[in-house]
Design an enzyme around this catalytic site. Structure first.
Site, short mmCIF file in Angstrom:
data_model
loop_
_atom_site.label_atom_id
_atom_site.label_comp_id
_atom_site.label_asym_id
_atom_site.label_seq_id
_atom_site.Cartn_x
_atom_site.Cartn_y
_atom_site.Cartn_z
CB SER A 149 -0.60 0.23 1.04
OG SER A 149 -1.45 1.69 1.65
CE1 TYR A 162 -4.01 -1.67 5.21
CE2 TYR A 162 -2.86 0.08 4.65
CZ TYR A 162 -3.86 -1.11 4.19
OH TYR A 162 -4.33 -1.07 2.93
N1 LIG Z 1 -8.48 0.12 -1.60
C1 LIG Z 1 -8.02 0.56 -1.55
O1 LIG Z 1 -7.72 1.53 -1.71
C2 LIG Z 1 -6.03 -0.24 -0.82
C3 LIG Z 1 -5.46 0.89 -1.23
C4 LIG Z 1 -3.34 0.32 -0.92
C5 LIG Z 1 -4.11 -0.98 -0.44
N2 LIG Z 1 -5.13 -1.77 -0.62
C6 LIG Z 1 -4.99 -3.32 0.17
O2 LIG Z 1 -5.62 -3.84 -1.49
C7 LIG Z 1 -5.65 -5.46 -0.72
C8 LIG Z 1 -7.15 -5.56 -1.07
O3 LIG Z 1 -8.07 -4.60 0.00
P1 LIG Z 1 -9.51 -4.37 -0.60
O4 LIG Z 1 -9.57 -2.86 -0.96
O5 LIG Z 1 -9.99 -4.99 -1.75
O6 LIG Z 1 -10.81 -4.01 0.37
P2 LIG Z 1 -11.67 -5.75 0.91
O7 LIG Z 1 -12.46 -4.61 2.35
O8 LIG Z 1 -13.00 -5.11 -0.73
O9 LIG Z 1 -11.82 -6.97 0.00
C9 LIG Z 1 -10.22 -7.31 1.26
C10 LIG Z 1 -10.54 -9.05 0.97
O10 LIG Z 1 -9.93 -10.03 2.11
C11 LIG Z 1 -10.63 -10.84 2.85
N3 LIG Z 1 -9.63 -11.14 3.58
C12 LIG Z 1 -9.83 -10.27 5.02
N4 LIG Z 1 -9.27 -11.42 5.99
C13 LIG Z 1 -8.78 -12.18 5.22
C14 LIG Z 1 -8.78 -13.98 5.59
N5 LIG Z 1 -8.23 -14.17 7.50
N6 LIG Z 1 -8.63 -15.12 5.05
C15 LIG Z 1 -9.04 -14.25 4.06
N7 LIG Z 1 -9.70 -13.24 3.41
C16 LIG Z 1 -9.85 -12.37 4.49
C17 LIG Z 1 -12.05 -10.01 3.03
O11 LIG Z 1 -12.82 -11.15 3.33
C18 LIG Z 1 -12.08 -9.32 1.32
O12 LIG Z 1 -13.03 -9.85 1.06
C19 LIG Z 1 -5.42 -5.04 0.56
O13 LIG Z 1 -4.86 -6.01 1.10
C20 LIG Z 1 -5.22 -3.82 1.08
O14 LIG Z 1 -4.34 -3.66 2.13
C21 LIG Z 1 -5.98 -1.23 -0.97
#
Ligand SMILES: NC(=O)c1ccc[n+]([C@@H]2O[C@H](COP(=O)([O-])OP(=O)(O)OC[C@H]3O[C@@H](n4cnc5c(N)ncnc54)[C@H](O)[C@@H]3O)[C@@H](O)[C@H]2O)c1
Length: 267
Positions: A149, A162
């Site tokens: 991230s 985080y």
């Molecule tokens: N959305 C953003 O702006 C953003 C920015 C930078 C990084 N990220 C990273 O991208 C990744 C996805 O984020 P997102 O925005 O799609 O979030 P999201 O919350 O939509 O999806 C995250 C998914 O991870 C799953 N999850 C949580 N705990 C789990 C576990 N123990 N085992 C298996 N699955 C599990 C959840 O059920 C969910 O489906 C994350 O690692 C996040 O840190 C997101």
């Protein structure tokens, strides 16, 4: 486009494990990889969300395998890898997307919050790299992509938990790239800037979980103005970065952190 160039990005016949595939960036990643020809193995704790993702993949004319998995549990991650390897005898691509976010100051963080963040965001990726490495070594190579991230580069109050897990993911990725390179395994991280997903909208939700439209509008404007391009990204912008790292187009790229973030952060 010439066929030879299209083939460089094609993933036909390849098997791709995608964690966090029930939502947001994991779902979009599974869709894009399947559009490129891969069979995605969908891993998440949210089984209903996995089924929805599988339906979306199917409606685009491809096939996905639903594999409920808690990434914090090593045995479950290993089992997901075995299931993926059973499809074609090897695993070609492994994308560790699953993650959570906790807003808490260092002063106020509770022990269970620290444990949970480490278990999912850090150990979950670690077990994924470990399982992928073993299977890819046996299969003659592959590509591992870990979700980091922008938070890994920029300290933000209340996001220490985080950000420290994501900074650790970057170092884990580089180490894996060195350890596993001799087996033909590449390891890279994708560090997205903000995009609108259930996680991305957590600050705009009221107590019932609904998004406050005024907060959303203001938040989107702020995000746009933070980018030199004046735009906010979409889940597809992030998934396309994953496609590049998964494909042969990036055969000379390993140990890197790719930052699709609209230029908001340039460390
Ligand atoms: N959305 C953003 O702006 C953003 C920015 C930078 C990084 N990220 C990273 O991208 C990744 C996805 O984020 P997102 O925005 O799609 O979030 P999201 O919350 O939509 O999806 C995250 C998914 O991870 C799953 N999850 C949580 N705990 C789990 C576990 N123990 N085992 C298996 N699955 C599990 C959840 O059920 C969910 O489906 C994350 O690692 C996040 O840190 C997101």
């Amino acid at each position: 486009m010439q066929d030879s160039l299209a083939r460089t990005f094609a993933l036909d016949g390849r098997v791709a494990v995608v964690t966090g595939a029930a939502s947001g960036l994991g779902r979009e990643t599974a869709l894009v990889l399947s559009e490129a020809g891969a069979t995605p193995v969908l891993c998440d704790v949210n089984t209903a969300g996995l089924e929805e993702t599988a339906e979306l993949v199917a409606s685009a004319g491809a096939q996905a395998i639903v594999c409920p998995t808690d990434v914090s549990q090593r045995a479950q991650v290993e089992a997901a890898g075995e299931r993926a390897a059973a499809i074609n005898g090897k695993v070609d691509i492994w994308v560790n997307v699953a993650g959570i976010i906790v807003n808490r100051s260092v002063i106020d963080a509770q022990e269970d919050e620290v444990e949970r963040m480490l278990s999912i965001n850090l150990k979950g990726v670690y077990w994924g790299c470990s399982a992928a490495g073993r299977l890819m070594r046996a299969g003659g190579g592959g590509s591992i992509i870990n979700f980091s991230s922008s938070g890994a580069d920029n300290p933000v109050p209340d996001l220490s938990l985080y950000s420290m897990t994501k900074a650790s993911v970057n170092m884990l990725t580089r180490t894996v790239a060195k350890e596993m390179g001799p087996y033909g395994i590449r390891a890279n991280a994708v560090a997205p800037g903000w995009v609108e997903t259930p996680m991305g909208t957590h600050r705009w939700r009221n107590e019932s979980g609904a998004i406050d439209p005024a907060l959303r509008e203001e938040g989107l404007r702020q995000r746009e103005s933070a980018s030199p391009l004046g735009i906010v990204g979409t889940p597809r912008d992030i998934a396309l970065a994953v496609l590049y790292l998964a494909s042969d187009a990036s055969r000379f790229v390993t140990g890197q952190v790719l930052r699709p973030n609209g230029g908001v952060s340039m460390p």
